[in-house]
Structures are given as C-alpha cells and as structure tokens.
Design a protein around this motif. Structure first.
Motif, PDB file in Angstrom:
ATOM      1  N   ARG A   1     -21.519  10.657 -30.394  1.00  0.00           N
ATOM      2  CA  ARG A   1     -20.748  11.046 -29.207  1.00  0.00           C
ATOM      3  C   ARG A   1     -19.680  10.032 -28.849  1.00  0.00           C
ATOM      4  N   GLU A   2     -18.439  10.480 -28.879  1.00  0.00           N
ATOM      5  CA  GLU A   2     -17.286   9.645 -28.534  1.00  0.00           C
ATOM      6  C   GLU A   2     -17.285   8.324 -29.290  1.00  0.00           C
TER       7      GLU A   2
ATOM      8  N   VAL B   1     -12.256  18.195 -30.806  1.00  0.00           N
ATOM      9  CA  VAL B   1     -12.428  17.573 -29.497  1.00  0.00           C
ATOM     10  C   VAL B   1     -13.850  17.825 -29.000  1.00  0.00           C
ATOM     11  N   LYS B   2     -14.318  19.067 -29.216  1.00  0.00           N
ATOM     12  CA  LYS B   2     -15.683  19.436 -28.829  1.00  0.00           C
ATOM     13  C   LYS B   2     -16.697  18.586 -29.604  1.00  0.00           C
TER      14      LYS B   2
ATOM     15  N   ARG C   1     -16.772  15.052 -28.335  1.00  0.00           N
ATOM     16  CA  ARG C   1     -17.468  14.945 -27.053  1.00  0.00           C
ATOM     17  C   ARG C   1     -18.972  15.053 -27.224  1.00  0.00           C
ATOM     18  N   ARG C   2     -19.407  16.000 -28.088  1.00  0.00           N
ATOM     19  CA  ARG C   2     -20.854  16.247 -28.238  1.00  0.00           C
ATOM     20  C   ARG C   2     -21.507  15.366 -29.288  1.00  0.00           C
TER      21      ARG C   2
ATOM     22  N   MET D   1      -7.980  11.403 -29.278  1.00  0.00           N
ATOM     23  CA  MET D   1      -9.168  12.207 -28.966  1.00  0.00           C
ATOM     24  C   MET D   1      -9.558  12.046 -27.495  1.00  0.00           C
ATOM     25  N   ARG D   2      -9.502  10.805 -27.009  1.00  0.00           N
ATOM     26  CA  ARG D   2      -9.841  10.577 -25.598  1.00  0.00           C
ATOM     27  C   ARG D   2      -8.865  11.309 -24.684  1.00  0.00           C
TER      28      ARG D   2
ATOM     29  N   MET E   1      -9.538  15.018 -24.750  1.00  0.00           N
ATOM     30  CA  MET E   1     -10.785  15.327 -24.076  1.00  0.00           C
ATOM     31  C   MET E   1     -10.588  15.399 -22.562  1.00  0.00           C
ATOM     32  N   SER E   2      -9.712  14.554 -22.049  1.00  0.00           N
ATOM     33  CA  SER E   2      -9.567  14.470 -20.593  1.00  0.00           C
ATOM     34  C   SER E   2      -8.419  15.329 -20.070  1.00  0.00           C
TER      35      SER E   2
ATOM     36  N   ASN F   1      -7.325  19.108 -20.200  1.00  0.00           N
ATOM     37  CA  ASN F   1      -7.409  20.499 -20.624  1.00  0.00           C
ATOM     38  C   ASN F   1      -6.006  21.066 -20.750  1.00  0.00           C
TER      39      ASN F   1
END
Ligand SMILES: [Zn+2]
Ligand SMILES: [Zn+2]
Length: 346
Positions: free
Chosen positions: A13-14, A45-46, A49-50, A330-331, A334-335, A337
């Motif tokens: 994760r991340e 991205v999903k 995050r996961r 990526m960060r 992720m933040s 949308n």
C-alpha cells in the motif's frame, strides 16, 4: 549491453520504489521492449492505494500496464517482430483453449495471463501476449496514442455490449479518463451524450470531447429528473456507470428508459452490494451489463480506432513526467479525483 535498468517496484500500500533491477531475460517467443511511453491508469491508482489487485498484480512486483515502445530483442521463434520495430502490447492474453476462450469470451479466460512492468526502462512481453495481443504501431501513430489501445479496447467493448446505435441517447456517469473515453467514443458511434460529473472541470473536458448535455451532480444529488427532462420524460437509451461505486450503479438503473440498457463498467470495492427495484427491472425490461476487461478482437479494433485518429493521446494525456517522479505522480493522482492520464517517459 547493460544488465540493470531503472524500474518501479510496488511493495504494498502506497509503497513504491524506483530502483535498479535486472533487465528481464527473455525466453522463446518473448520480446524485450524499450518502453517509450507508459500511461497512468485509474486501475494503477487503485492498486497503489490498496496495495494489490486480486487478478492483476501481487506485490512485490513490477508495476504499470499501458505501454508502447521499441523492440530491442526477440526470442527464438518470433517471426512477426524484429529489433527496432515500434510496438504496442496489451497487458494480458487469454489461453485460447479454455471453455470461455472457445466461446469468444476471452476476457473471462480461466488462465488469463497478466503482464505488469510498464513503468520501467525495459519490459518483457511474454510469448502468449506477443502472439495474440501485440502489434506494430502504424506510421503517424505516436507511442502515447498507441498506449491508449488497452483502456480503449475495454471501453469499446463496453460500449458495443450495450448495442448502441446512432441516434441513441447515452448517459455517462463519472468523467475520469474512462468516462471521458466513453463520451468521445459514443460520439464517434453517433450517439447523443449526456455527461454527468461532480466537478465543472470534468464537465468542461466532457464538452471538449463532444458531450451534448452537461449535468453537474453534487454529492448525494439524484439527477434522475434532470436526465428525464432531457429525454422527453423517458430516460436514456443507455446508461454507463464509470465510477465504480454502489450508489452510482443504483443511479444508472434509474436513468434508463423502459427497454434501456445499463453498463456497470466501473468495478466496485470487494464485498459491495447494490439494491435494485426488481419490479423496475422486470416491467421496464431494463438490460444490465457489467463489462470487464478486453478481448484480442477489441485490442485490434482499438488500434484501428487510434490509427484513424478517432481517439488520441492529446485528449486524454495532460502531463509528462520522468519515471523517477512516479511516486509523486501516484500520490497526486490519488488525492485529486477527476484527473487525466500522465505519460511516464522512462
Ligand atoms: Zn489501464
Ligand atoms: Zn482461456
């Protein structure tokens, strides 16, 4: 030749590192490709995050799956490609032999082979993908255009599964890169498009893709009446859900007319449940589809679509970054949308 390359390795994760790894070796039938463009994707991205994706990637692993590049080496037995060829390779290939493959449902193949590692200087394309899902990039098509083939194949298949016809009115819920690709492609197919998004910036992009009607839908609002008002009170012929949330899956069913078709295209988190009024499905004869992934036939069709210039990277890629900036990219994605795609140039 050098033996090490820079690549993104996903550890969880991340947790992503850009580090030197061995350049992949190749076996019979494989290709080694120098990556010229790798595109970020909502799925990446999903996964970032996961920390995993049940079907596509299990860390620690090389990361990234939308790519185009140059062949630098071809394994024994490869006849269609040689070093120097510009190629685009899909991120998976079906086995061609199982129950599903024999019924042209290769996206459901019992042994779908996934390939990751596009965020790297070099990537190995396994023989099965070389045989079924790799193509020479036609002249005039850029690496970034070609790298759009994989997501476009998914979207094209999703759209055709709805039976769309010229003149149909189609609603697209969610205007990330995938939703916008639906908007653009639906216009190519001659449909009238109602775009529903949560931000004005997304609606502006949808307008740029040719959307006919734009609906700003704030959180928790139900735009059912607004959509009916735009469709003589009936509802749309086709509703596409491109968010991947139970609420918007439920909304999609409410937007279609009697006899209409819904495509639940956005994958929801595991264990999600939805509630649909059974009587509505039955007495209104609503058809439901939930398209997943692509097939070799659609990879081919998507490349033709890109070659004709109907879909091009300048509409979907709004940033270029070196591989060394991938973690920040990526960060950021992720933040924020409603982002577009970033081209990673290793
Ligand atoms: Zn993708
Ligand atoms: Zn199969």
């Amino acid at each position: 030749m050098k033996t090490e390359m820079l690549a993104a390795v996903l550890y969880g994760r991340e947790d992503l590192k850009i580090e030197p790894v061995a350049i992949p070796g190749i076996d019979n039938g494989d290709l080694l490709v120098r990556v010229k463009a790798a595109l970020t994707c909502g799925t990446d991205v999903k996964v970032f995050r996961r920390g995993y994706h049940a079907r596509m990637i299990v860390p620690p692993a090389l990361f990234g799956h939308e790519l185009a590049g140059d062949v630098v080496a071809a394994g024994e037995g490869v006849e269609r490609f040689r070093p120097g060829d510009r190629v685009v390779a899909a991120n998976s290939a079906p086995c061609g032999r199982c129950f599903y493959c024999l019924r042209e449902q290769e996206n459901l193949c019992e042994d779908l082979l996934f390939n990751n590692g596009a965020y790297a200087e070099y990537i190995r394309i396994p023989a099965r993908i070389v045989e079924t899902n790799t193509y020479i990039i036609p002249r005039g098509v850029t690496y970034q255009d070609a790298a759009l083939v994989e997501p476009l194949a998914c979207v094209m298949r999703g759209l055709e599964e709805t039976g769309v016809r010229a003149g149909d009115t189609l609603a697209v819920i969610g205007l990330g890169p995938i939703g916008l690709m639906f908007v653009r492609l639906a216009k190519v197919y001659g449909a009238r498009v109602i775009a529903l998004g949560r931000r004005q910036s997304q609606l502006d992009r949808a307008a740029g893709m040719g959307a006919d009607e734009l609906l700003l839908v704030p959180d928790a609002a139900e735009p059912v009446d607004a959509v009916r008002a735009l469709t003589s009170g009936r509802g749309v012929d086709i509703a596409i859900e491109a968010v991947g949330a139970p609420e918007t899956w439920e909304l999609a069913v409410k937007l279609v007319r009697r006899g209409g078709t819904v495509n639940f295209f956005g994958g929801c988190p595991n264990d999600s449940r939805i509630g649909i009024e059974a009587a509505l499905l039955h007495y209104s004869e609503v058809s439901c589809k939930a398209s997943f992934h692509h097939t070799p036939a659609y990879i081919r069709k998507a490349l033709d679509c890109v070659t004709r210039g109907e879909i091009s990277a300048r509409d979907f890629v709004n940033r270029e970054e070196p591989l060394t900036n991938l973690l920040e990219v990526m960060r950021y994605l992720m933040s924020h949308n409603g982002h577009m795609k970033t081209a990673i140039l290793p």
